[in-house]
Scaffold this active site. Structure first.
Site, PDB file in Angstrom:
ATOM      1  N   ASP A  64       9.166  14.519 -24.021  1.00 61.49           N
ATOM      2  CA  ASP A  64       8.446  13.258 -23.935  1.00 61.49           C
ATOM      3  C   ASP A  64       9.415  12.081 -23.876  1.00 61.49           C
ATOM      4  OD1 ASP A  64       5.966  14.481 -24.025  1.00 61.49           O
ATOM      5  OD2 ASP A  64       5.794  14.324 -26.211  1.00 61.49           O
ATOM      6  N   TYR A 125      14.649  23.198 -31.373  1.00 58.90           N
ATOM      7  CA  TYR A 125      14.755  21.747 -31.514  1.00 58.90           C
ATOM      8  C   TYR A 125      15.353  21.405 -32.873  1.00 58.90           C
ATOM      9  CZ  TYR A 125      11.706  20.709 -27.491  1.00 58.90           C
ATOM     10  OH  TYR A 125      11.175  20.580 -26.236  1.00 58.90           O
TER      11      TYR A 125
END
Length: 285
Positions: A64, A125
Site C-alpha cells: 500500500d 514483513y
C-alpha cells in the site's frame, strides 16, 4: 491455470527494494499517481528503447501507499532478442534511470514454473514501533511508528501466539469481492532492540488487505494495557471487524523477504496457490 511463458519470450526475475514514502503503493493507478510498478515499467521501457510497448510486472506482494520493501520480488516476460541484447547492461542502466528511492538489485532468468506471486510460499514483513517518551529518532521517522504509551512486549507476544496457524482472518482484513480471507500465520513475534525499537516479525503464506497493520494495531492495544492478551484471539474468533482494532500507519511496515520452494516445486506451488481456500474441516455450505 497455465502460466507458461509465451514462445519467443523469457521470464526475468527482479529482486528490488524501495522507500514507500513517495509512492502511492505498488500497483499502477489512473490519474498519473506515482507508483513503484509504474516507475520501474517506465524505466524498463526507456532503457530497452521499447517505444510505446510496456512490459508488465507481476509482483510477489502488492504494498500500500507508504509501505516499504527491502526484499520485494517481481517478474516480467521480455522478448528473447531484447533480453539477449540488454541483459548484461540492464541492471546498471536501470540504476541510472530509476529514482533513488527504488532500486533493482538483481535480474535473473527465472526457472521454469516461476511466478513471483503464485510460486511464493511465504512473505515476511517487519513492523517497527517505539514507545520512547521523546518520540522517534528523526533519522528513522519514515520507518518507525511512535506509540505514546509504554508497551509490554511480553504481553504482546502472549497475545500473538494465540493468532498463529490457519484461520479466517476476516476480522483483520479489508474485504475484497471474491477474495478469501483464510491465511496461515506462520510467525508473529516481537523483540525490543537495544535502541528501544520494537520490531514485530510477521510471516504468512499470504496476506489479505490491511492484515499486518490490523494485527499490529490489536497487539499495541494489548501492549499498552487497554486490552487483555486474550482479546486479539477473541476478535479473530468473532470473524467480524472490531472498531477497536486500528489499522496502524503504513510507514512502520517493510516487506523484508519472500520465500520460494525449490525449482522443481515451483510449478506445483503456482497451481496450488491459485485454488480458493477453505478451512480444513469446514462444511461445503
Amino acid at each position: 491455470m497455465s502460466d507458461e511463458v509465451q514462445p519467443g519470450f523469457v521470464r526475468v526475475r527482479l529482486d528490488l527494494s524501495y522507500d514507500g514514502s513517495g509512492f502511492h503503493g505498488w500497483a499502477k493507478q489512473a490519474g498519473g499517481k506515482r507508483t513503484v510498478q509504474g516507475e520501474i515499467e517506465d524505466a524498463l521501457r526507456t532503457v530497452t528503447r521499447s517505444g510505446e510497448t510496456t512490459y508488465e510486472l507481476t509482483v510477489a506482494g502488492r504494498t500500500d501507499a507508504g509501505v516499504h520493501a527491502r526484499g520485494q520480488v517481481a517478474h516480467v516476460d521480455l522478448p528473447e532478442e531484447l533480453w539477449a541484447e540488454h541483459r548484461e547492461k540492464l541492471l546498471k542502466r536501470l540504476a541510472g534511470r530509476l529514482s533513488k528511492d527504488v532500486r533493482v538489485w538483481r535480474l535473473t532468468e527465472a526457472p521454469a514454473g516461476f511466478n513471483a506471486r503464485f510460486s511464493a510460499v511465504w512473505r515476511r514483513y517487519a513492523y517497527r514501533v517505539t514507545d520512547n517518551p521523546g518520540g522517534v529518532d528523526p533519522l528513522l521517522r519514515g520507518h518507525v511508528l511512535w506509540h505514546d504509551w509504554p508497551l509490554d512486549v511480553d504481553a504482546m507476544n502472549e497475545a500473538a501466539r494465540r493468532l498463529l496457524g490457519e484461520h479466517d482472518f476476516a476480522a483483520y482484513c479489508k474485504r475484497r469481492e471474491g477474495a478469501t480471507t483464510i491465511r496461515t500465520l506462520q510467525e508473529l513475534s516481537l523483540v525490543r532492540g537495544d535502541d528501544g525499537i520494537i520490531t514485530a516479525t510477521v510471516r504468512a503464506d499470504a496476506f489479505c488487505h490491511n492484515m499486518v497493520r490490523s494485527l499490529i494495531g490489536a497487539l499495541l492495544f494489548v501492549g499498552d494495557g487497554h486490552r487483555g492478551a486474550d482479546w486479539p484471539g477473541k476478535v479473530l474468533a468473532a470473524g467480524v471487524r472490531d472498531s477497536a482494532v486500528h489499522v496502524v500507519r503504513p510507514h512502520g511496515l517493510t516487506l523484508e523477504e519472500v520465500g520460494y520452494p525449490a525449482d522443481e516445486l515451483l510449478a506445483a506451488r503456482n497451481k496450488e496457490a491459485r485454488n480458493k481456500r477453505s478451512l480444513r474441516g469446514a462444511g461445503c455450505c
